[in-house]
Design a protein around this motif. Structure first.
Motif, mmCIF file in Angstrom:
data_model
loop_
_atom_site.group_PDB
_atom_site.id
_atom_site.type_symbol
_atom_site.label_atom_id
_atom_site.label_comp_id
_atom_site.label_asym_id
_atom_site.label_seq_id
_atom_site.Cartn_x
_atom_site.Cartn_y
_atom_site.Cartn_z
ATOM 1 N N PHE A 138 0.824 -1.207 0.000
ATOM 2 C CA PHE A 138 0.000 0.000 0.000
ATOM 3 C C PHE A 138 0.861 1.261 0.000
ATOM 4 C CE2 PHE A 138 0.665 -0.856 4.531
ATOM 5 C CZ PHE A 138 0.854 0.412 5.093
ATOM 6 N N THR A 139 0.287 2.328 -0.511
ATOM 7 C CA THR A 139 0.974 3.611 -0.567
ATOM 8 C C THR A 139 0.503 4.498 0.575
ATOM 9 O OG1 THR A 139 -0.688 4.559 -2.043
ATOM 10 C CG2 THR A 139 1.209 3.493 -3.074
ATOM 11 N N TYR A 140 1.356 5.429 0.953
ATOM 12 C CA TYR A 140 0.976 6.417 1.967
ATOM 13 C C TYR A 140 1.711 7.725 1.725
ATOM 14 C CZ TYR A 140 5.373 5.626 4.607
ATOM 15 O OH TYR A 140 6.697 5.532 4.994
ATOM 16 N N VAL A 141 1.164 8.787 2.300
ATOM 17 C CA VAL A 141 1.764 10.115 2.214
ATOM 18 C C VAL A 141 2.370 10.461 3.572
ATOM 19 C CG1 VAL A 141 1.251 12.583 1.947
ATOM 20 C CG2 VAL A 141 0.239 10.917 0.381
ATOM 21 N N LEU A 142 3.468 11.174 3.567
ATOM 22 C CA LEU A 142 4.133 11.543 4.814
ATOM 23 C C LEU A 142 3.206 12.379 5.705
ATOM 24 C CD1 LEU A 142 7.731 12.549 3.641
ATOM 25 C CD2 LEU A 142 6.960 10.349 4.564
ATOM 26 N N LYS A 143 3.142 12.008 6.969
ATOM 27 C CA LYS A 143 2.322 12.728 7.934
ATOM 28 C C LYS A 143 2.794 14.171 8.086
ATOM 29 C CE LYS A 143 2.644 11.394 12.222
ATOM 30 N NZ LYS A 143 2.457 10.558 13.437
ATOM 31 N N SER A 144 4.090 14.370 8.001
ATOM 32 C CA SER A 144 4.647 15.715 8.152
ATOM 33 C C SER A 144 4.169 16.649 7.045
ATOM 34 C CB SER A 144 6.178 15.666 8.174
ATOM 35 O OG SER A 144 6.672 14.967 7.039
ATOM 36 N N PHE A 145 3.904 16.098 5.856
ATOM 37 C CA PHE A 145 3.364 16.917 4.769
ATOM 38 C C PHE A 145 1.894 17.233 5.026
ATOM 39 C CE2 PHE A 145 1.283 17.368 0.598
ATOM 40 C CZ PHE A 145 2.015 18.427 0.078
ATOM 41 N N GLY A 148 1.573 19.808 7.523
ATOM 42 C CA GLY A 148 2.099 21.102 7.104
ATOM 43 C C GLY A 148 3.446 21.468 7.670
ATOM 44 N N SER A 149 4.094 20.550 8.393
ATOM 45 C CA SER A 149 5.403 20.856 8.975
ATOM 46 C C SER A 149 6.548 20.608 7.997
ATOM 47 C CB SER A 149 5.618 20.021 10.242
ATOM 48 O OG SER A 149 5.588 18.627 9.940
ATOM 49 N N TYR A 150 6.268 19.914 6.897
ATOM 50 C CA TYR A 150 7.306 19.634 5.899
ATOM 51 C C TYR A 150 6.688 19.726 4.507
ATOM 52 C CZ TYR A 150 10.705 17.082 3.066
ATOM 53 O OH TYR A 150 11.593 16.719 2.091
ATOM 54 N N ILE A 151 7.015 20.793 3.800
ATOM 55 C CA ILE A 151 6.510 20.997 2.446
ATOM 56 C C ILE A 151 7.720 21.216 1.527
ATOM 57 C CG2 ILE A 151 4.988 22.351 0.954
ATOM 58 C CD1 ILE A 151 3.501 23.254 3.461
#
Length: 225
Positions: A138-145, A148-151
């Motif tokens: 499965f795919t996932y997106v970084l929680k930090s993105f 909003g803490s890492y863009i």
């Protein structure tokens, strides 16, 4: 999203599926299949039971296209219409003839960021009930993105279009460092968690292509203990 992001994600999952077929997996369950074509293009698929889950409206459109251009569903493929917000995927799969006792590869591509964390957890709990040796990719997106803490540079417009609005499109994210422990709660063992560096090395550089790959999306391969 660039072409490189779509290509690398699909290629990695294709490779996982190809390996599962060669290892003798009995079943594939594609959760939120959309317009996925793996059931029709991966060599050896005819030997494996293949279940595709998605919203009824989308499956009607897909079924019409298949009937028109392919002549109908292959005998090993079953479309399972599911409203993920209202129906239990386990119950719907059971009605469709799927059994948890079969060694299964679950494919969950491009979905987890669109649903609440509780829904992700419930799906993983269900997957963990499958036969030992079953797997999920499965795919996932970084929680930090998502928080909003890492863009990263170049992704401000993506952040604004998906998250910085009254009704965000993305809800759930994870970080690589937390993934092994998170999966272990659901009796799943992390095999691999790949991202930008691995995709570039395996798929982009060998072809001599100049494609960018977002570092905010990753893909996990995990096994049922």
């Amino acid at each position: 999203r660039g072409l490189g992001d779509v290509y690398k994600r699909q290629r990695y999952i294709d490779d996982v599926l190809d390996g599962a077929i060669r290892e003798g997996f009995e079943t594939v369950v594609n959760l939120g299949a959309g317009v996925d074509t793996r059931a029709f293009r991966i060599p050896g698929m005819a030997k494996i039971r293949y279940y595709e889950l998605d919203f009824p409206e989308l499956q009607k459109v897909k079924r019409a296209y298949i009937d028109k251009n392919i002549g109908g569903l292959p005998a090993n493929v079953t479309l399972v219409p599911v409203d993920f917000n209202r129906q239990d995927i386990g119950e719907e799969l059971k009605k469709a003839g799927y059994t948890l006792s079969s060694r299964t590869l679950f494919i969950w591509e491009g979905v987890t960021q669109y649903i609440p964390a509780e829904a992700v957890a419930n799906t993983l709990k269900y997957v963990a009930r499958a036969a030992a040796g079953s797997s999920i990719v499965f795919t996932y997106v970084l929680k930090s993105f998502i928080e909003g803490s890492y863009i990263p540079d170049g992704l401000n417009s993506l952040y604004k279009s998906t998250l910085k609005k009254k009704k965000p499109l993305w809800f759930c994210g994870f970080e690589p460092a937390e993934m092994p422990e998170y999966l272990s709660k659901y009796s799943l063992h992390l095999i691999e968690d790949v991202g930008q560096a691995e995709y570039l090395e395996r798929y982009i550089k060998p072809r001599g292509r100049d494609l960018t790959v977002m570092e905010i999306e990753r893909t996990v391969l995990a096994e049922v203990k």
